[in-house]
Design a protein around this motif. Structure first.
Motif, PDB file in Angstrom:
ATOM      1  N   LEU A 290      49.420   7.131  -8.252  1.00  0.00           N
ATOM      2  CA  LEU A 290      48.703   8.395  -8.415  1.00  0.00           C
ATOM      3  C   LEU A 290      48.370   9.040  -7.069  1.00  0.00           C
ATOM      4  CD1 LEU A 290      47.416  10.459 -10.386  1.00  0.00           C
ATOM      5  CD2 LEU A 290      45.324   9.130 -10.244  1.00  0.00           C
ATOM      6  N   PRO A 291      47.670   8.336  -6.160  1.00  0.00           N
ATOM      7  CA  PRO A 291      47.384   8.979  -4.869  1.00  0.00           C
ATOM      8  C   PRO A 291      48.646   9.332  -4.086  1.00  0.00           C
ATOM      9  CG  PRO A 291      46.548   6.719  -4.917  1.00  0.00           C
ATOM     10  CD  PRO A 291      47.017   7.024  -6.294  1.00  0.00           C
ATOM     11  N   LEU A 292      49.671   8.472  -4.170  1.00  0.00           N
ATOM     12  CA  LEU A 292      50.914   8.771  -3.448  1.00  0.00           C
ATOM     13  C   LEU A 292      51.549  10.045  -3.993  1.00  0.00           C
ATOM     14  CD1 LEU A 292      52.871   5.422  -2.950  1.00  0.00           C
ATOM     15  CD2 LEU A 292      51.297   6.583  -1.409  1.00  0.00           C
ATOM     16  N   TYR A 293      51.597  10.145  -5.319  1.00  0.00           N
ATOM     17  CA  TYR A 293      52.262  11.291  -5.914  1.00  0.00           C
ATOM     18  C   TYR A 293      51.484  12.581  -5.643  1.00  0.00           C
ATOM     19  CZ  TYR A 293      54.371  14.607  -8.994  1.00  0.00           C
ATOM     20  OH  TYR A 293      54.985  15.740  -9.453  1.00  0.00           O
ATOM     21  N   VAL A 294      50.143  12.486  -5.741  1.00  0.00           N
ATOM     22  CA  VAL A 294      49.314  13.667  -5.508  1.00  0.00           C
ATOM     23  C   VAL A 294      49.530  14.186  -4.087  1.00  0.00           C
ATOM     24  CG1 VAL A 294      46.925  14.474  -5.293  1.00  0.00           C
ATOM     25  CG2 VAL A 294      47.596  13.070  -7.243  1.00  0.00           C
ATOM     26  N   ALA A 295      49.608  13.255  -3.138  1.00  0.00           N
ATOM     27  CA  ALA A 295      49.830  13.659  -1.748  1.00  0.00           C
ATOM     28  C   ALA A 295      51.206  14.289  -1.594  1.00  0.00           C
ATOM     29  CB  ALA A 295      49.687  12.447  -0.828  1.00  0.00           C
ATOM     30  N   GLN A 296      52.194  13.707  -2.278  1.00  0.00           N
ATOM     31  CA  GLN A 296      53.556  14.236  -2.165  1.00  0.00           C
ATOM     32  C   GLN A 296      53.655  15.640  -2.767  1.00  0.00           C
ATOM     33  OE1 GLN A 296      56.845  11.582  -3.323  1.00  0.00           O
ATOM     34  NE2 GLN A 296      57.685  13.302  -4.476  1.00  0.00           N
ATOM     35  N   TYR A 297      53.025  15.817  -3.945  1.00  0.00           N
ATOM     36  CA  TYR A 297      53.084  17.111  -4.626  1.00  0.00           C
ATOM     37  C   TYR A 297      52.390  18.193  -3.808  1.00  0.00           C
ATOM     38  CZ  TYR A 297      52.882  20.407  -8.582  1.00  0.00           C
ATOM     39  OH  TYR A 297      53.027  21.491  -9.405  1.00  0.00           O
ATOM     40  N   GLN A 298      51.312  17.772  -3.146  1.00  0.00           N
ATOM     41  CA  GLN A 298      50.561  18.749  -2.353  1.00  0.00           C
ATOM     42  C   GLN A 298      51.095  18.855  -0.930  1.00  0.00           C
ATOM     43  OE1 GLN A 298      46.726  16.814  -3.226  1.00  0.00           O
ATOM     44  NE2 GLN A 298      45.992  18.813  -3.893  1.00  0.00           N
ATOM     45  N   LYS A 299      52.128  18.065  -0.624  1.00  0.00           N
ATOM     46  CA  LYS A 299      52.742  18.010   0.711  1.00  0.00           C
ATOM     47  C   LYS A 299      51.706  17.692   1.784  1.00  0.00           C
ATOM     48  CE  LYS A 299      56.655  20.948  -0.383  1.00  0.00           C
ATOM     49  NZ  LYS A 299      56.287  21.292  -1.782  1.00  0.00           N
ATOM     50  N   LEU A 300      50.854  16.695   1.480  1.00  0.00           N
ATOM     51  CA  LEU A 300      49.811  16.308   2.426  1.00  0.00           C
ATOM     52  C   LEU A 300      50.363  15.252   3.383  1.00  0.00           C
ATOM     53  CD1 LEU A 300      46.789  15.894  -0.006  1.00  0.00           C
ATOM     54  CD2 LEU A 300      47.225  17.796   1.539  1.00  0.00           C
ATOM     55  N   PRO A 301      49.822  15.177   4.599  1.00  0.00           N
ATOM     56  CA  PRO A 301      50.221  14.086   5.499  1.00  0.00           C
ATOM     57  C   PRO A 301      49.694  12.756   4.964  1.00  0.00           C
ATOM     58  CG  PRO A 301      48.397  15.323   6.440  1.00  0.00           C
ATOM     59  CD  PRO A 301      48.819  16.056   5.197  1.00  0.00           C
ATOM     60  N   SER A 302      50.399  11.668   5.289  1.00  0.00           N
ATOM     61  CA  SER A 302      50.053  10.374   4.685  1.00  0.00           C
ATOM     62  C   SER A 302      48.658   9.903   5.079  1.00  0.00           C
ATOM     63  CB  SER A 302      51.098   9.329   5.077  1.00  0.00           C
ATOM     64  OG  SER A 302      51.042   9.121   6.471  1.00  0.00           O
ATOM     65  N   ILE A 303      48.153  10.387   6.194  1.00  0.00           N
ATOM     66  CA  ILE A 303      46.841   9.943   6.670  1.00  0.00           C
ATOM     67  C   ILE A 303      45.748  10.284   5.655  1.00  0.00           C
ATOM     68  CG2 ILE A 303      46.377  12.086   7.996  1.00  0.00           C
ATOM     69  CD1 ILE A 303      45.567   8.741   9.474  1.00  0.00           C
ATOM     70  N   SER A 304      46.004  11.336   4.871  1.00  0.00           N
ATOM     71  CA  SER A 304      44.950  11.790   3.964  1.00  0.00           C
ATOM     72  C   SER A 304      45.044  11.141   2.582  1.00  0.00           C
ATOM     73  CB  SER A 304      45.022  13.311   3.823  1.00  0.00           C
ATOM     74  OG  SER A 304      46.277  13.653   3.281  1.00  0.00           O
TER      75      SER A 304
END
Lengths: 86, 973
Positions: B554-568
């Motif tokens: 879930l957190p990985l996918y949310v970050a990917q969908y939002q194009k967030l840097p991995s640090i966040s």
């Protein structure tokens, strides 16, 4: 129970064994000239400190003695006396 | 039944011992060591459940209870996770949440209507207008959900609880946990090791790959386990999961009992000096279309099916994996006879070259940089589309088994509940412990380690760190262990792929709650931007698996969908219980325990009807006539005998004993004379009366006193509390259980007692309110008092408990010619009520003070130096006219007595009835009531309101107390 309490006789024990006896307030005041307000304060009014407080505990399932400890009410940890009196 | 593999060293099943069970009314067989799920699998069952919302078919996916895929009803208990519940003889197993059968669920049509149900559609649609909701809710509840509990279901089984204390608690019995336990135990510390599976060994246990020259991983696991089991100071709990962690290193968990254990489940609460988390890894599910079709399972599941349970999970398999364990599994299962169409590895490079070579030797096609994108087949997988990771090329493979796994992920829930901080690590793609709290350590695969030697070495290091917490190890030793670990390989790079190149309409991120990737997109598009909020809006990760499936994705996918840097990237919070736990396990053993008096057995033989009264069981009646007419009349006209052993009995002695008594009792204790009985009462600081009892002087500075039954347990605490600043010299002994009490009451009481004692007990020699000590038959010491609680000539005999039966029998023998008989607590209650003797708690409540119940005469105002508890408040209350006062009353026109607790009313409530009975002695309804001050005058009419009496009232009249024998001649005769 997460709390542990150090009984002066039995040592550090599980909080289940103890009964709380309220904040430390000092000995009973003299009854001469005692106003109802002052008496009410002594018996019922708590300071409810957010931090370290001195309080009474009874070792109900142990030696049966009353004693005081210092406890940080924000973390529920017992603290060393020296630290508490800083 | 499928043929099992045999001759595997890792097998946990005993093929010689069949276990029969009932599934959907039909008898099936499994083997000892099977879980329910593996037994069903061996009988050809592939669909284990239907999903919560869409009723999609679900099959065996993992073996550690990470999802609700195998939840069934077992012996009436719903939602049992069959994949990690061991099979027991004669279990009755049923499917749940289906209309029809698992194979043909009539509700599965909902799966096609998912477009109607975007994320959060209940919240969005079911409230306009508001009255739709109750109707809609009923329909939804019929369709959605897990199992149901029958309203008349009774939980059976044996539940236990233990509270062990230890130096080091290790959570996880894999290679790291066992190494940690051994190194801490090697320092002389006591260690408790919790392992959630039935056997120690973790991910070493079921692997036959070479650990080192001539030793397999399995053999290494057994070697470590043997050392752990041999170590005297390691206590192992297998089949025991951790459920929570709290302050002061308190770890809670529960253990499932084996057949030979005295419990089915038991709650464990461990207090440790230091805690080591060695929970290892689970697999990160691979997201693609239909990723939860029956026939799809994780690599560990597939390998354990074969190696632990001897079941080859399919005939023709496709692998879509992202880790060397996947390659190892493919090779192992191929060697056991599984046909493998291809192995798709997400990684383009970085595979273990030896494993790649072994695949090549076996002619297994390895597709690097490829992944499954879609599983086909309506109820079971029959074909899989494999595509390149970027989605450019694809090809279909026929199969009946798809082993799918995106990679590994550390089991971080234990770290979160011990309040360790997690941080996303770019190299491994894991959430790794960033900061552990004091005296908490993480070790092994939860640190991202992969190499077997490094895992064990890190375990040994953690063991030493825990030993250091317990002051049993030096800094230098820890330094050495750190150096050793540093020389070994560190964490390897993990796969980052979250989702195959698909849109995600039927890619399930959470199986338990039927949450798809599309639902997550919808939630994010609505503005829910962090995993914590998305979790709540879509309910992903809130099912029985407690985030086991979506926790990492879930957190990985949310970050990917939002194009967030991995640090966040932030994981969601886990809270206890981290594993579903039965409420009966929390409840533990049966706590309904009661004390019994020395006379218990004999009174039961005499036909006593017992009731629970406080901590005791007491004989309340001695016949089925609960008005106790015969018992009462016998005491009034003849002689009765009552067991009063529950009375609190204490000795207090020492130079300051009088001061202590004066502090808590309202009377002046310096005036007590030897040979006399002093009746007094105790108040609390508000002047409210809490207890009454008698005090006798046994010698210089030596007193014996009684308290009411209910206060016996807290009297010593009370006296010590109120003298805690004074430093007085006195001692107290609680004699409640070592002394019994016999109450011999009635006009013939003296004639009975005379026959068994040697001293003169005539009224002149032993008068009312006097105290004597003597011996019966030169042996049994008795403390005798003449009291009048029931209003008749009465002797209260305090006898050592061990002699109670003897004295009781002697009195009964002596009283035979007078027809002596038992009376119980209820008869005593009526007798004393007629005499207007109060029982605290009946004629008083929390706010009733000493003056209100008419006991003001006990209070000695001239001892302010004693600082009597309650005196200050009593002085302040003396002039208060608003308080309820105790009065006696009779019913008008020979009416019946009202029920206890009925209200005294006019326009408003003016008081209440304490005790009232139809008195056989007085031949009318009488009682006592607490009423407002202006109603206390003799002759005042009391209007009584009984429960559910409507407009009907009954009336009483205030009369002089006591009601019976006002001059008190009968008790003084």
């Amino acid at each position: 129970m997460a709390l542990t309490i150090t009984c002066p006789i039995c040592g550090k024990r599980n909080g289940y064994e103890f009964k709380f006896g309220g904040e430390e307030r000092g000995p009973r005041p003299d009854e001469k000239d005692l106003t109802p307000e002052a008496w009410c304060d002594y018996v019922h009014m708590n300071n409810c400190v957010a931090g370290v407080q001195k309080e009474w505990w009874f070792h109900r399932d142990g030696c049966g003695s009353w004693f005081t400890i210092h406890r940080d009410t924000t973390t529920n940890f017992e603290v060393e006396k020296a630290e508490a009196e800083k | 039944m499928m043929n099992r593999l045999n001759n595997l060293a890792t097998l946990q099943i005993d093929s010689s011992r069949k276990i029969s069970f009932i599934f959907r009314g039909k008898r099936y067989y499994g083997l000892e060591g099977d879980t329910i799920a593996t037994a069903l699998y061996s009988n050809g069952i592939r669909i284990f459940a239907r999903s919560l919302k869409y009723h999609r078919p679900r099959g065996l996916y993992s073996l550690d209870g990470e999802c609700s895929n195998t939840c069934m009803e077992v012996d009436g208990i719903p939602n049992v996770r069959c994949e990690n519940t061991l099979l027991k003889d004669a279990m009755e197993i049923k499917e749940q949440n289906v209309k029809g059968s698992l194979e043909n669920d009539k509700m599965s049509v909902i799966d096609k209507m998912d477009w109607m149900m975007p994320a959060g559609f209940y919240y969005n649609t079911m409230h306009k207008p508001a009255k739709i909701w109750p109707i809609a809710m009923k329909q939804i509840r019929k369709v959605a959900g897990l199992g149901t509990l029958s309203p008349d279901f009774k939980m059976t089984g044996k539940y236990d609880e233990i509270f062990p204390t230890t130096d080091v608690c290790v959570i996880g019995g894999g290679p790291a946990g066992m190494s940690a336990a051994l190194s801490a135990a090697g320092k002389g510390l006591r260690v408790i090791l919790l392992e959630s599976r039935p056997v120690l060994g973790g991910f070493f246990e079921y692997r036959l790959k070479e650990y080192k020259e001539g030793q397999s991983f399995h053999e290494r696991a057994r070697e470590l386990a043997a050392q752990v089991e041999e170590a005297e100071n390691i206590r192992v709990f297998t089949h025991a999961s951790m459920i929570g962690a709290y302050n002061n290193n308190l770890i809670t968990g529960f253990q499932i009992g084996r057949e030979s254990d005295c419990f089915d489940e038991r709650y464990i609460e461990i207090r440790a000096q230091s805690v080591i988390v060695a929970t290892g890894c689970i697999e990160r599910p691979l997201l693609f279309e239909n990723n939860e079709r029956p026939g799809i399972m994780q690599t560990g599941c597939a390998l354990r099916m074969a190696h632990t349970y001897g079941l080859l999970p399919g005939k023709e398999a496709v692998f879509s994996i992202g880790h060397d364990l996947g390659l190892e599994t493919a090779i192992s299962l191929y060697d056991l006879g599984l046909k493998i169409s291809c192995v798709a590895d997400i990684r383009r490079e970085g595979q273990d070259s030896e494993l790649v070579a072994q695949l090549r030797e076996r002619n297994i096609e390895l597709l690097k940089g490829s992944v499954a994108t879609m599983a086909h087949g309506a109820k079971q997988v029959n074909k899989v589309t494999i595509a390149t990771v970027n989605g450019t090329a694809s090809q279909d493979y026929n199969c009946d088994l798809l082993v799918a796994s995106a990679g590994l992920t550390p089991v971080t829930s234990a770290i979160t509940v011990v309040r360790g901080r997690l941080k996303y690590d770019d190299h491994t793609g894991y959430f790794l412990p960033d900061q552990m709290p004091e005296k908490m350590h993480a070790t092994g695969r939860v640190l991202g380690l992969d190499n077997a030697l490094a895992i064990e070495s890190s375990g040994r290091l953690a063991g030493l760190q825990a030993a250091f917490d317990c002051k049993a190890c030096s800094i230098a030793e820890i330094g050495e262990a750190e150096n050793e670990l540093e020389k070994l390989p560190g964490p390897t790079q993990g796969t980052k792929l979250v989702i195959a190149p698909v849109k995600g309409r039927k890619s399930f991120i959470c199986f338990d709650e039927d949450t798809t990737i599309k639902n997550i997109n919808q939630a994010i598009d609505k503005g829910f931007d962090v995993p914590e909020l998305i979790k709540r809006f879509t309910s992903a990760g809130t099912g029985p698996g407690q985030g086991g499936i979506p926790g990492h994705n879930l957190p990985l996918y949310v970050a990917q969908y939002q194009k967030l840097p991995s640090i966040s990237i932030r994981s969601t919070t886990v809270r206890p219980p981290i594993v579903p736990t039965l409420l009966s396990t929390y409840a533990g053993t049966n706590h309904a325990m009661f004390k019994r008096t020395p006379m218990d057995e004999m009174q039961r033989e005499d036909g006593g009807v017992f009731r629970n009264i406080g901590v005791w069981q007491r004989a309340r009646y001695f016949s089925n006539d609960f008005s106790c007419k015969a018992e009462i009349e016998n005491v009034r006209s003849n002689v009765g005998i009552l067991d009063g052993s529950t009375l609190g009995k204490f000795r207090i002695s020492g130079p300051d004993a009088v001061k202590a008594l004066e502090r808590v009792f309202v009377s002046d204790m310096s005036k007590i004379k030897e040979g006399r009985v002093k009746y007094s009462a105790m108040c609390n600081d508000d002047g409210c009366v809490i207890d009454d009892g008698i005090i006798v002087k046994q010698g210089e500075n030596d007193f014996y006193f009684t308290t009411s039954t209910g206060r016996a347990g807290s009297t010593i605490e009370w006296i010590r509390y109120h003298t805690r600043y004074d430093g007085w010299d006195f001692h107290m002994v609680n004699l409640t259980d070592s002394m019994g009490v016999i109450n011999l009451s009635g006009p013939n009481a003296r004639k009975v007692l005379e026959k068994i004692v040697d001293i003169d007990i005539s009224n002149e020699a032993f008068g009312f309110s006097e105290y004597r000590e003597f011996k019966i038959k030169d042996t049994i010491s008795v403390r005798a008092m003449r009291l009048g609680f029931v209003g008749e000539l009465s002797y209260e005999l305090h006898v050592p408990s061990s002699y109670m039966k003897s004295v009781w029998l002697m009195l009964n023998e002596a009283g035979k010619e007078f027809n002596i008989r038992n009376f119980g607590v209820e008869a005593q209650n009526v007798l004393r009520m007629e005499k207007c003797h109060i029982i605290l708690g009946q004629e008083s409540e929390q706010r009733t003070n000493l003056l209100d119940v008419g006991l003001g005469f006990l209070w000695d105002r001239n001892k302010p130096k004693a600082k009597t508890v309650g005196a200050v408040a009593l002085r302040q209350a003396e002039s208060d006219q608003t308080r309820l006062k105790l009065v006696g009353f009779k019913m008008e026109n020979s009416g019946r007595a009202p029920r206890d607790g009925s209200l005294i009313v006019d326009e408003k409530v003016r008081g209440y009835i304490c005790t009232a009975r139809d008195s056989f002695t007085l031949k009318e309804g009488v009682g006592m009531a607490l009423v407002e001050g202006d109603l206390t005058k003799i002759g005042t009419r009391l209007e009584i309101y009984e429960d559910e009496c409507g407009d009907d009232r009954i009336y009483g009249k205030v009369v002089q107390m006591p009601l019976y024998d006002p001059e008190g001649t009968r008790m003084k005769m």
